[in-house]
Structures are given as structure tokens and as C-alpha cells.
Design an enzyme around this catalytic site. Structure first.
Site, short mmCIF file in Angstrom:
data_model
loop_
_atom_site.label_atom_id
_atom_site.label_comp_id
_atom_site.label_asym_id
_atom_site.label_seq_id
_atom_site.Cartn_x
_atom_site.Cartn_y
_atom_site.Cartn_z
N LEU A 69 -49.23 23.42 -114.08
CA LEU A 69 -48.46 23.43 -115.12
C LEU A 69 -46.83 23.23 -114.62
O LEU A 69 -46.61 23.94 -113.39
CB LEU A 69 -48.14 24.41 -116.01
N ASP A 70 -45.84 22.42 -114.95
CA ASP A 70 -44.82 22.40 -114.21
C ASP A 70 -43.85 23.75 -114.56
O ASP A 70 -44.36 24.47 -115.11
CB ASP A 70 -43.74 21.36 -115.03
N PHE A 71 -42.93 23.66 -113.57
CA PHE A 71 -42.00 24.99 -113.28
C PHE A 71 -41.48 25.48 -114.76
O PHE A 71 -41.55 26.54 -115.26
CB PHE A 71 -41.20 24.80 -112.39
#
Length: 310
Positions: free
Chosen positions: A66-68
Site C-alpha cells: 500500500l502506498d505511504f
């Protein structure tokens, strides 16, 4: 959902082989930077020190990324066999994921399919971004498909926004963010794909809501609590419901079940009509073994490489 701290990790699912967490927004899965002490890895080690595997680089085997800036359901494998089982599900596209998002503007269509091919942006100053095919500097674009369903229209801090359910049918880096931006409805608070303009919201409004991984030993199926409700964020004011979230998820589950049944029936039909030829099939499998191994390594390396966060 409050900001992440070392001791407020939320567990959505746990078994002897897997843990699914509700990842906080603005939190990296892991970091090699000495000053970034708060990561999902550090939260897991704090909560489950006995489950950390010293034989792995990260201590835990993250099944996907999952992206930051993205919050929500993220699956962690607790041993090598479980990680392999989950990876097979991703490789064979058996995993179902659906995200909630608030996007800028009022989306006019209640449902839409987005099919822009996505590649790496090689433009100077934008190499941390992805872009759609046809954009200047777009390198190696690959076919991508996302489904969008409108849930609610409303306002965020007085500006028109739409709450949507997004289902990525492919797995390109930043796919949902790029696709939403490409149709003229960027995700609220997406600093990167608004070209550093959308900085007022406290977070990017993208949340991994539903995750289904049908491993061979267990079915992992979870929903992470919806953070985009007025009780959690008073800036969000819903005005009109188009599709109810619960009904939409039930529809998605029914669709997945039907697809699996059809695939199983097709496999049984093929087995019944093939007949014989077992020795030839075994020989062909043996010859293809080394080639298949190499073919599996390549997407695996890409899969791991695309864990790179912003």
C-alpha cells in the site's frame, strides 16, 4: 482512525499463518532511513515480537503493498509457506481488492470502467510518478483497468466531491491515483498527482476497504472500517446516495463467487474431455519447468520492486 503510533496497530484478521492489519495513512511499510522509526514493520515488531522472523530482511513477509499515503487492509504472511500461498493467489489473479476514495468533483456516471495504460514517468522532477500512455515521458506503458462505482455525492470543506468504490483489475503502481486523475477526478489530498496543489486535507483520501485472498489453506476476507464518514471527518458532508456501500460489496462478493464457480466448472469440463496423454503432459511439464521458473521470478521481482513507496 487516529494517526499511527508505535502501539495503536489495528488487527483485522489473525491466524497461525496470516495477519491482516488496518494500515495507517502516511506510514511506510518499511524504511531503510535511520530517522524513520515508525513504520508498519516497527508496529508489528512492537505488537508481536515473538512472530518476527530473523531470517527475513524485513522481519515480516508483506504479501502486497500500500502506498505511504494509503490506509487500509494489508496482509502479512507469518511463514514462508504462507507467503508462497498468498503469492500464488496474486500471481493467478485470484485476489479481490476494493478501495474507498473521495475524489474531486461530482462524477456524473454512476459506474465506469477506466482503461488507461500506465507507465513510468521519466520527465525530470517527476520520476517518482506514473503516467498514462500518450503523456510526454511515459515509459513502457502497460494495459490497466479499474472499475469505479459512485457511492455518494457531497462536499469536502465546501468543495464538491464524490465518494467512490474503486476496484483495480490490474496491479500497476499508483494505478487508482493515476486513473482518477486521468478522468479529471483526482483523489482528495493527493499531493503528488495534483502536482503539489492539493495540500489542505490532513491526508490523501484513499483507503483499502475490502481484501479477499483465497489461499489453499484458508480464505482471508476482511473489510477495514470506513474512515470517510462525517463522524470521523466533519469536513466531509454527504448529500446524495447513489449506491450503498454494503450492497455494493455484497454485489462484488456475489460476482467473485460466480466467477470462481464458472472457472471450476470449466476446469472440470476440460479434465473430463481431455482423457489420457498423462505421460505426454508430464514430459511437457518437465521441459517447461525451468522456463516457467524464470517466468515466475520476473513478476515476483517486479512485485517486490513495486513496494517502493513515494
Amino acid at each position: 482512525m487516529e494517526p499511527g503510533t508505535i502501539d495503536n496497530l489495528c488487527i483485522l484478521y489473525q491466524s497461525s499463518d496470516f495477519i491482516v492489519v488496518n494500515k495507517h495513512w502516511d506510514l511506510r511499510i518499511d524504511s531503510k532511513m535511520w530517522y524513520e522509526t515508525l513504520t508498519l514493520q516497527s508496529q508489528l515488531k512492537h505488537r508481536f515480537p515473538e512472530l518476527a522472523d530473523p531470517h527475513t530482511y524485513y522481519g515480516f513477509r508483506f504479501c502486497h503493498q500500500l502506498d505511504f499515503s494509503t490506509s487500509g487492509a494489508l496482509c502479512v504472511a507469518l511463514n514462508k509457506a504462507a507467503a508462497g500461498s498468498a503469492y500464488r493467489c496474486f500471481k493467478e489473479r485470484l485476489v479481490t481488492k476494493a478501495y474507498l476514495a473521495l475524489v474531486r468533483g461530482h462524477v456524473s456516471q454512476s459506474r465506469m470502467t477506466i482503461r488507461y495504460a500506465i507507465g513510468k514517468n521519466t520527465t525530470e522532477g517527476m520520476t517518482h510518478m506514473m503516467c498514462i500512455e500518450g503523456t510526454e515521458g511515459c515509459e513502457n506503458p502497460k494495459p490497466c483497468q479499474s472499475e469505479l462505482i459512485v457511492l455518494e455525492h457531497g462536499l469536502y470543506s465546501g468543495d464538491p466531491v464524490t465518494k467512490v468504490l474503486l476496484q483495480p483489475l490490474t496491479g500497476r503502481t499508483h494505478q487508482l491515483r493515476v486513473h482518477c486523475s486521468a478522468i479529471g477526478h483526482p483523489i482528495v489530498g493527493d499531493f503528488t498527482y495534483s502536482l503539489r496543489q492539493d495540500s489542505s486535507p490532513y491526508r490523501m483520501m484513499l483507503h483499502a476497504y475490502y481484501l479477499r485472498i483465497p489461499t489453499r489453506t484458508e480464505l482471508i476476507e476482511v473489510c477495514a472500517p470506513d474512515p470517510f464518514v462525517p463522524a470521523m471527518d466533519a469536513h466531509w458532508v454527504p448529500q446524495r446516495v447513489t449506491h450503498r456501500l454494503d450492497d455494493t460489496i455484497q454485489e462484488l462478493k456475489a460476482k467473485v463467487t460466480q466467477q470462481q464457480q464458472e472457472e471450476e466448472e470449466e476446469e472440470q469440463s476440460q479434465e473430463a474431455t481431455s482423457g489420457g496423454g498423462e505421460e505426454e503432459e508430464e514430459e511437457a511439464r518437465s521441459e517447461a519447468g525451468s522456463t516457467e521458473l524464470e517466468e515466475r521470478r520476473a513478476p515476483c521481482q517486479q512485485w517486490l520492486a513495486e513496494w517502493a513507496l513515494e
